[in-house]
Design a protein around this motif. Structure first.
Motif, PDB file in Angstrom:
ATOM      1  N   CYS A 123      -5.441  -4.471 -13.433  1.00 37.00           N
ATOM      2  CA  CYS A 123      -4.356  -4.274 -12.466  1.00 37.00           C
ATOM      3  C   CYS A 123      -4.946  -3.531 -11.266  1.00 37.00           C
ATOM      4  O   CYS A 123      -5.750  -2.614 -11.438  1.00 37.00           O
ATOM      5  CB  CYS A 123      -3.232  -3.441 -13.074  1.00 37.00           C
ATOM      6  N   GLY A 126      -2.494   1.115  -7.176  1.00 35.21           N
ATOM      7  CA  GLY A 126      -1.098   1.083  -6.742  1.00 35.21           C
ATOM      8  C   GLY A 126      -0.192   0.412  -7.760  1.00 35.21           C
ATOM      9  O   GLY A 126       1.019   0.357  -7.583  1.00 35.21           O
ATOM     10  N   LYS A 127      -0.772  -0.102  -8.840  1.00 35.30           N
ATOM     11  CA  LYS A 127      -0.011  -0.787  -9.891  1.00 35.30           C
ATOM     12  C   LYS A 127      -0.511  -0.333 -11.255  1.00 35.30           C
ATOM     13  O   LYS A 127      -1.618   0.185 -11.387  1.00 35.30           O
ATOM     14  CB  LYS A 127      -0.171  -2.302  -9.772  1.00 35.30           C
ATOM     15  N   CYS A 140       1.633  -6.474 -13.668  1.00 30.95           N
ATOM     16  CA  CYS A 140       1.203  -5.167 -13.177  1.00 30.95           C
ATOM     17  C   CYS A 140       2.288  -4.690 -12.201  1.00 30.95           C
ATOM     18  O   CYS A 140       2.539  -5.324 -11.186  1.00 30.95           O
ATOM     19  CB  CYS A 140      -0.139  -5.278 -12.460  1.00 30.95           C
ATOM     20  N   ASP A 142       4.349  -2.199  -9.576  1.00 26.05           N
ATOM     21  CA  ASP A 142       4.132  -1.218  -8.508  1.00 26.05           C
ATOM     22  C   ASP A 142       4.500   0.183  -8.975  1.00 26.05           C
ATOM     23  O   ASP A 142       5.507   0.371  -9.667  1.00 26.05           O
ATOM     24  CB  ASP A 142       5.001  -1.540  -7.285  1.00 26.05           C
ATOM     25  N   CYS A 143       3.701   1.165  -8.564  1.00 29.48           N
ATOM     26  CA  CYS A 143       4.055   2.563  -8.797  1.00 29.48           C
ATOM     27  C   CYS A 143       5.305   2.875  -7.965  1.00 29.48           C
ATOM     28  O   CYS A 143       5.439   2.414  -6.824  1.00 29.48           O
ATOM     29  CB  CYS A 143       2.917   3.484  -8.365  1.00 29.48           C
ATOM     30  N   CYS A 157       1.152   5.237 -13.749  1.00 27.71           N
ATOM     31  CA  CYS A 157       0.957   5.805 -12.418  1.00 27.71           C
ATOM     32  C   CYS A 157       0.969   7.325 -12.547  1.00 27.71           C
ATOM     33  O   CYS A 157       1.469   7.873 -13.531  1.00 27.71           O
ATOM     34  CB  CYS A 157       2.064   5.331 -11.477  1.00 27.71           C
ATOM     35  N   GLU A 169       6.858   1.960  -2.630  1.00 24.70           N
ATOM     36  CA  GLU A 169       6.282   1.645  -3.944  1.00 24.70           C
ATOM     37  C   GLU A 169       4.911   0.997  -3.800  1.00 24.70           C
ATOM     38  O   GLU A 169       4.606   0.393  -2.776  1.00 24.70           O
ATOM     39  CB  GLU A 169       7.221   0.712  -4.714  1.00 24.70           C
ATOM     40  N   GLY A 170       4.080   1.161  -4.832  1.00 22.66           N
ATOM     41  CA  GLY A 170       2.788   0.483  -4.887  1.00 22.66           C
ATOM     42  C   GLY A 170       1.690   1.114  -4.056  1.00 22.66           C
ATOM     43  O   GLY A 170       0.738   0.429  -3.697  1.00 22.66           O
ATOM     44  N   THR A 172      -1.470   3.911  -3.131  1.00 16.80           N
ATOM     45  CA  THR A 172      -2.644   4.441  -3.812  1.00 16.80           C
ATOM     46  C   THR A 172      -2.919   5.910  -3.502  1.00 16.80           C
ATOM     47  O   THR A 172      -3.777   6.514  -4.129  1.00 16.80           O
ATOM     48  CB  THR A 172      -3.889   3.622  -3.429  1.00 16.80           C
TER      49      THR A 172
END
Length: 185
Positions: A123, A126-127, A140, A142-143, A157, A169-170, A172
């Motif tokens: 993944c 960010g995921k 996978c 998204d955060c 995450c 979302e998503g 890093t």
């Protein structure tokens, strides 16, 4: 009338490997069909390839092990079955689909027949994914806002520190709050 036995056929006409003949009146041999083989001369019947093996084509003298990423749970098959997407197998000659292990959590694969765990795709940053056997990149997730992941292949995450957040979302990285402000959970 004179009757030949199977052993007499072998004596009078030794058919080649990969062929058979069970009719004593015939002076020629028939090729073994796909999924069957014969590794001895002058035989009445062909042999079935066992589970874990396959054989393609006719007139064959041996079956082949199912390679890595494959299995075969039936006899006399022309080919082996691929492990399903999201699974891999390092086993040679596998006889059951259970030999195909799921890709680890934090990874996925839409391709069938993987041969090692490293063939599964991580993944992206960010995921994350906490489930094994994923078959698509969309598995996978998204955060969420306030969470991030800066590396690949993760199962979860990480929460942003109290003085930082993510705006969508998503992401890093977390962005620090402006001086004098803080993130209210």
């Amino acid at each position: 009338t004179f009757q030949y036995s199977i052993s007499q056929i072998a004596y009078f006409y030794t058919g080649p490997i990969g062929y058979h003949q069970n009719d004593t009146a015939m002076t020629f041999c028939l090729p073994c069909l796909t999924g069957k083989f014969q590794n001895e001369k002058g035989q009445a019947l062909c042999k079935a390839c066992p589970i874990g093996y396959s054989i393609g084509g006719t007139s064959q003298d041996a079956c082949k092990n199912c390679g890595e990423g494959k299995f075969q749970n039936e006899i006399s098959q022309p080919s082996c079955k691929d492990c399903d997407p999201g699974k891999y197998s390092e086993e040679v000659g596998a006889t059951l689909a259970i030999a195909c292990k799921p890709c680890l959590a934090g990874t996925y694969s839409s391709a069938p027949g993987l041969i090692k765990v490293d063939d599964c795709i991580s993944c992206p940053p960010g995921k994350a994914s906490n489930q094994s056997g994923n078959i698509a990149s969309t598995d996978c997730v998204d955060c969420l806002k306030g969470w991030f992941q800066d590396s690949q292949g993760n199962t979860s995450c990480r929460a942003c520190p109290l003085d930082a957040t993510t705006t969508e979302e998503g992401l890093t990285v977390c962005t620090k709050c402006l001086a004098g402000l803080f993130m209210d959970n």
